[in-house]
Design an enzyme around this catalytic site. Structure first.
Site, PDB file in Angstrom:
ATOM      1  N   ASP A  67       0.807  -1.221   0.000  1.00  0.00           N
ATOM      2  CA  ASP A  67       0.000   0.000   0.000  1.00  0.00           C
ATOM      3  C   ASP A  67       0.841   1.272   0.000  1.00  0.00           C
ATOM      4  O   ASP A  67       2.045   1.248   0.245  1.00  0.00           O
ATOM      5  CB  ASP A  67      -0.970   0.006   1.193  1.00  0.00           C
ATOM      6  N   ASN A 136      -7.773  -3.115  14.133  1.00  0.00           N
ATOM      7  CA  ASN A 136      -9.132  -3.462  13.695  1.00  0.00           C
ATOM      8  C   ASN A 136      -9.120  -4.675  12.758  1.00  0.00           C
ATOM      9  O   ASN A 136     -10.078  -4.901  12.031  1.00  0.00           O
ATOM     10  CB  ASN A 136      -9.777  -2.261  12.992  1.00  0.00           C
ATOM     11  N   HIS A 138      -7.341  -5.103  10.117  1.00  0.00           N
ATOM     12  CA  HIS A 138      -7.104  -4.870   8.677  1.00  0.00           C
ATOM     13  C   HIS A 138      -5.809  -5.551   8.242  1.00  0.00           C
ATOM     14  O   HIS A 138      -4.902  -5.765   9.050  1.00  0.00           O
ATOM     15  CB  HIS A 138      -7.113  -3.376   8.314  1.00  0.00           C
ATOM     16  N   GLU A 143      -9.863  -2.264   5.294  1.00  0.00           N
ATOM     17  CA  GLU A 143     -10.503  -1.974   6.575  1.00  0.00           C
ATOM     18  C   GLU A 143     -11.773  -2.815   6.741  1.00  0.00           C
ATOM     19  O   GLU A 143     -12.280  -3.379   5.774  1.00  0.00           O
ATOM     20  CB  GLU A 143     -10.866  -0.479   6.616  1.00  0.00           C
TER      21      GLU A 143
HETATM   22  C1  F6R Z   1       1.388  -1.684   6.108  1.00  0.00           C
HETATM   23  C2  F6R Z   1       0.055  -2.252   6.177  1.00  0.00           C
HETATM   24  C3  F6R Z   1      -0.729  -2.296   7.434  1.00  0.00           C
HETATM   25  C4  F6R Z   1       0.118  -2.570   8.668  1.00  0.00           C
HETATM   26  C5  F6R Z   1      -0.749  -2.549   9.929  1.00  0.00           C
HETATM   27  C6  F6R Z   1       0.084  -2.728  11.186  1.00  0.00           C
HETATM   28  O1  F6R Z   1       1.929  -1.771   4.805  1.00  0.00           O
HETATM   29  O2  F6R Z   1      -0.437  -2.661   5.174  1.00  0.00           O
HETATM   30  O3  F6R Z   1      -1.727  -3.285   7.317  1.00  0.00           O
HETATM   31  O4  F6R Z   1       0.729  -3.827   8.539  1.00  0.00           O
HETATM   32  O5  F6R Z   1      -1.421  -1.323  10.020  1.00  0.00           O
HETATM   33  O6  F6R Z   1       0.956  -1.652  11.335  1.00  0.00           O
HETATM   34  P1  F6R Z   1       2.068  -1.675  12.452  1.00  0.00           P
HETATM   35  O7  F6R Z   1       3.022  -2.751  12.098  1.00  0.00           O
HETATM   36  O8  F6R Z   1       2.722  -0.309  12.371  1.00  0.00           O
HETATM   37  O9  F6R Z   1       1.386  -1.921  13.754  1.00  0.00           O
END
Ligand code: F6R
Length: 253
Positions: A67, A136, A138, A143
């Protein structure tokens, strides 16, 4: 789905490193799907160390990131382009022409998303996808209430995600509201997936992903239907799982 519960963040990163490094050793032309965020930083540090110490070769590897924020230029320190170059790409020998990250500045976002999926297909599909998980549940920026059949697309970030990611910005207001993310279908087409999670704030999401009902309300739960998923968590992230999964390695189903 198999689950590996480790004692610490370092051990979680080490388990993930073995899988990614093994993949690259066994198939030097691997296509890797990569994540940003705090969770995989230890993995990237370790891969850099393996590259420097025993010469793990990334010269034939192709990478696709999950992303990028919409409107974020690659040179912006808060962009996922910047993150990946700082933590990984600039420290190993992945060829620049083999690095792909969604273009947050694309003029025609739907066309850019379509082209991204096409390119993944043309490169032979993703061999190994690395995922983190949001509080959440995701994955990527898919989401809750996501459409499981979506491929790469524009997403609106949840308030919870905006709050969680505000730590990387001056304040919450500065967090972009939209991103381009690989869709669930794109992720599910990867041959092998590893999902990493660390810390108590991920415990509930991990529980939903591993033993909740499969539902768009918890996007990561779809991974229960993937044929080859390894969930690697530390003890805190595993704390809401059934007792038997709170230590060691288990084949769940
Ligand atoms: C990042 C991504 C997100 C993160 C998730 C956890 O490329 O796609 O899904 O993996 O938000 O983020 P952290 O590791 O910062 O807790």
């Amino acid at each position: 789905m198999r689950i590996i519960t480790t004692e610490s963040y370092q051990e979680m990163s080490l388990e993930a490193t073995k899988i990614v490094a093994g993949q690259v050793y066994l198939k030097p032309t691997s296509v890797l799907g990569l994540a940003t965020g705090s969770t995989p930083e230890g993995l990237y540090d370790n891969l850099v160390a393996v590259h420097r110490t025993i010469g793990l070769d990334f010269s034939e590897v192709t990478t696709f990131n999950l992303d990028e924020y919409i409107g974020m230029a690659p040179e912006n320190p808060q962009s996922y382009h910047y993150f990946m170059h700082k933590h990984f790409f600039d420290l190993v020998n992945v060829r620049p022409e083999n690095i792909f990250i969604p273009d947050g500045c694309a003029e025609d976002v739907p066309a850019a998303c379509k082209a991204y999926d096409k390119l993944i297909r043309e490169k032979g599909g993703i061999d190994l996808q690395v995922l983190g998980i949001g509080r959440n549940a995701h994955i990527g920026f898919n989401e809750p209430d996501v459409k499981f059949e979506a491929t790469t697309h524009k997403v609106k970030l949840d308030d919870e995600t905006i709050q969680a990611n505000a730590r990387f910005f001056e304040d919450e207001e500065a967090v972009p509201r939209y991103a381009i993310s690989m869709g669930i279908k794109t992720i599910m087409l990867a041959r092998h997936v590893i999902l990493l999670a660390s810390g108590p704030e991920k415990a509930e999401a991990v529980k939903k992903a591993v033993c909740g009902s499969v539902s768009p309300a918890a996007p990561a739960s779809i991974l229960q239907l993937h044929q080859d998923v390894t969930v690697i968590v530390d003890r805190e992230a595993a704390s809401m799982l059934p007792e038997e999964y709170q230590h060691g390695a288990h084949e769940i189903f």
